[in-house]
Design an enzyme around this catalytic site. Structure first.
Site, PDB file in Angstrom:
ATOM      1  N   SER A  93       0.821  -1.201   0.000  1.00 17.66           N
ATOM      2  CA  SER A  93       0.000   0.000   0.000  1.00 17.66           C
ATOM      3  C   SER A  93       0.866   1.266   0.000  1.00 17.66           C
ATOM      4  O   SER A  93       1.695   1.450  -0.893  1.00 17.66           O
ATOM      5  CB  SER A  93      -0.960  -0.038   1.198  1.00 17.66           C
ATOM      6  OG  SER A  93      -1.959   0.938   1.073  1.00 17.66           O
ATOM      7  N   ASP A 194     -10.146  -4.900  -4.240  1.00 16.36           N
ATOM      8  CA  ASP A 194      -9.442  -4.145  -3.207  1.00 16.36           C
ATOM      9  C   ASP A 194     -10.356  -3.002  -2.789  1.00 16.36           C
ATOM     10  O   ASP A 194     -10.730  -2.170  -3.615  1.00 16.36           O
ATOM     11  CB  ASP A 194      -8.115  -3.612  -3.778  1.00 16.36           C
ATOM     12  CG  ASP A 194      -7.245  -2.901  -2.759  1.00 16.36           C
ATOM     13  OD1 ASP A 194      -7.783  -2.344  -1.782  1.00 16.36           O
ATOM     14  OD2 ASP A 194      -6.020  -2.882  -2.949  1.00 16.36           O
ATOM     15  N   HIS A 222      -7.227  -6.007   0.134  1.00 17.14           N
ATOM     16  CA  HIS A 222      -6.099  -5.076   0.119  1.00 17.14           C
ATOM     17  C   HIS A 222      -4.868  -5.610   0.857  1.00 17.14           C
ATOM     18  O   HIS A 222      -3.749  -5.551   0.332  1.00 17.14           O
ATOM     19  CB  HIS A 222      -6.525  -3.741   0.733  1.00 17.14           C
ATOM     20  CG  HIS A 222      -5.439  -2.711   0.724  1.00 17.14           C
ATOM     21  ND1 HIS A 222      -4.908  -2.208  -0.445  1.00 17.14           N
ATOM     22  CD2 HIS A 222      -4.766  -2.100   1.739  1.00 17.14           C
ATOM     23  CE1 HIS A 222      -3.964  -1.337  -0.155  1.00 17.14           C
ATOM     24  NE2 HIS A 222      -3.853  -1.254   1.152  1.00 17.14           N
TER      25      HIS A 222
END
Length: 252
Positions: A93, A194, A222
């Protein structure tokens, strides 16, 4: 400030190949610990630092911004560089965004890059108002724990600190502007479902980094490093390292 149990950094010294792993925004090293331990178990030296403001309280995190998080991973990279012949960088991320920034800044000093659901653009319209909202609202509901696998919990804040989040657009802009400087081999793991990061980030990478290899994950959300496709990430990244390292891993 006391740490949340499980939020501790992780380091393992093994062979001449090192990997720096960067956790995500409001997350902790816990989200990448299994990945780090898998690599360590196959002869890779690993550094998984805890970024400032993470793993304590979201209130403390509101006193930090992207430069603080980058400075911590940059310090860890230089330390690993001093102990290993070659260094790869990786991240989840926002940590993937930091890993890409390291690659842009350090160039050929980084052997390769591996990112999981990287965040390099604004997917949350509310963030456009963050520079103003930070004066009125301290936090908003969090984005953590987007995991499909039952019984798995990401160790992260339940609230998103607005002042800290308001610094993210500057980081995203820098990374996007310099993506052409990412000349290293790049492996991107992308969850097809996601709920935190939209597909636009990967689309930008696909367009601006032609050597990138995109691997789609069809059974994870995610936080894929804790999800159903985790083993695929671990095995794929180890193969990537073996392919692109010019020195053997300790156990190879």
């Amino acid at each position: 400030m006391p740490l949340m149990p499980g939020a501790e950094p992780y380091h393992h010294q093994a062979g001449e190949v090192g990997v720096l792993l960067c956790h995500g925004f409001t997350g902790t090293p816990q989200s990448l610990r299994p990945w780090a331990e898998h690599l360590a178990g196959h002869g890779v030296s690993v550094s998984l630092p805890r970024q400032p403001g993470h793993g304590t309280t979201w209130q403390e995190m509101n006193h930090t911004r992207w430069e603080d998080w980058y400075a911590e991973v940059d310090k860890a990279f230089k330390d690993l560089q001093g102990r290993c012949a070659e260094v790869f960088v990786a991240g989840l991320s926002m940590g993937g965004c930091l890993a890409l920034r390291l690659a842009e800044v350090h160039g050929e000093a980084i052997r390769g890059v591996m990112v999981v659901n990287p965040s390099i653009t604004n997917d949350v319209p509310l963030l456009r108002l963050a520079p103003v909202l930070k004066w009125f609202i301290a936090s908003v509901p969090g984005v953590a724990n987007d995991v499909k696998k039952p019984g798995v919990t990401e160790l992260a804040y339940a609230r998103t600190p607005v002042k800290a989040a308001a610094s993210l657009p500057e980081l995203w802009s820098l990374v996007q502007a310099d993506l052409g400087k990412v000349v290293q081999p790049l492996l991107v793991f992308h969850s097809t479902e996601d709920h935190v990061v939209k597909p636009k980030s990967v689309a930008i990478i696909r367009q601006k980094v032609p050597q990138a290899t995109i691997e789609e994950l069809t059974d994870s959300y995610h936080v894929a490093t804790l999800d159903n496709d985790a083993d695929r990430i671990f095995a794929g990244s180890l193969d990537f390292i073996r392919t692109h390292a010019s020195v053997p891993l300790q156990r190879d």
